[in-house]
Design an enzyme around this catalytic site. Structure first.
Site, PDB file in Angstrom:
ATOM      1  CG  HIS A  20      59.248  30.626  51.157  1.00 38.07           C
ATOM      2  ND1 HIS A  20      60.498  30.579  51.710  1.00 38.07           N
ATOM      3  CD2 HIS A  20      59.013  31.935  50.881  1.00 38.07           C
ATOM      4  CE1 HIS A  20      60.988  31.798  51.778  1.00 38.07           C
ATOM      5  NE2 HIS A  20      60.097  32.641  51.276  1.00 38.07           N
ATOM      6  CG  ASP A  28      45.196  40.453  30.212  1.00 40.55           C
ATOM      7  OD1 ASP A  28      45.585  39.481  29.523  1.00 40.55           O
ATOM      8  OD2 ASP A  28      45.749  41.567  30.166  1.00 40.55           O
ATOM      9  CG  HIS A  96      53.776  42.910  28.100  1.00 41.15           C
ATOM     10  ND1 HIS A  96      52.982  42.486  29.138  1.00 41.15           N
ATOM     11  CD2 HIS A  96      53.292  42.297  26.999  1.00 41.15           C
ATOM     12  CE1 HIS A  96      52.057  41.658  28.688  1.00 41.15           C
ATOM     13  NE2 HIS A  96      52.228  41.522  27.379  1.00 41.15           N
ATOM     14  CE1 TYR A 118      51.426  45.600  27.854  1.00 40.01           C
ATOM     15  CE2 TYR A 118      49.997  47.502  27.572  1.00 40.01           C
ATOM     16  CZ  TYR A 118      50.988  46.666  27.096  1.00 40.01           C
ATOM     17  OH  TYR A 118      51.540  46.893  25.858  1.00 40.01           O
ATOM     18  CB  SER A 119      44.551  43.312  33.623  1.00 37.67           C
ATOM     19  OG  SER A 119      44.021  44.589  33.398  1.00 37.67           O
ATOM     20  CG  ASN A 120      48.698  40.284  32.248  1.00 39.02           C
ATOM     21  OD1 ASN A 120      47.798  39.483  32.127  1.00 39.02           O
ATOM     22  ND2 ASN A 120      49.030  41.148  31.294  1.00 39.02           N
TER      23      ASN A 120
END
EC number: 5.4.99.62
Length: 129
Positions: A20, A28, A96, A118-120
């Site tokens: 938790h 990416d 970012h 920006y595939s994060n």
């Protein structure tokens, strides 16, 4: 052999060790990876595996209480933004540069072969009760 789910032993084990409030980054191929977190590098070739399938597999395994992505994804990568927004109702968008700072505090980084900007996303683990 497992019947299904994540069959990559390193990734399955790393996910099982999360608790938790621990955070993990699904990223990416281009995101600078900080030196502190455990890294599971799934990248094989540019685009393989893609961000979407890896994220979907991880979301089948984890309870997520918060998700953070770069604000820039909205304009630069609308398909990724749509995926994040549809699967993560708790999604927050930050600049970012802030996402990269937060990534340094993650317990785990899962690098994909994704080659779109920006595939994060940073996921904070919740509990199932």
């Amino acid at each position: 052999m497992k019947r299904g789910g994540i069959v990559n032993a390193q990734l399955a084990g790393a996910l099982a060790r999360l608790g938790h409030t621990d955070t993990l980054v699904v990223c990416d191929a281009g995101l600078p990876i900080p030196h502190g977190p455990e890294v599971v590098d799934l990248a094989f070739r540019l685009g393989i595996p893609g961000f979407g399938p890896v994220l979907e597999g991880i979301l089948e395994e984890l309870v997520v209480e918060e998700a953070v992505a770069a604000r820039e994804v909205e304009g630069a990568n609308p398909d990724c933004h749509a995926l994040l927004a549809s699967r993560l109702p708790e999604l927050k968008l930050v600049p970012h540069w802030e996402l990269k700072l937060r990534a340094a505090d993650a317990r785990l980084v899962v690098r994909t072969g994704e080659a779109t900007p920006y595939s994060n996303v940073i996921l904070r683990c919740g509990v199932p009760f």
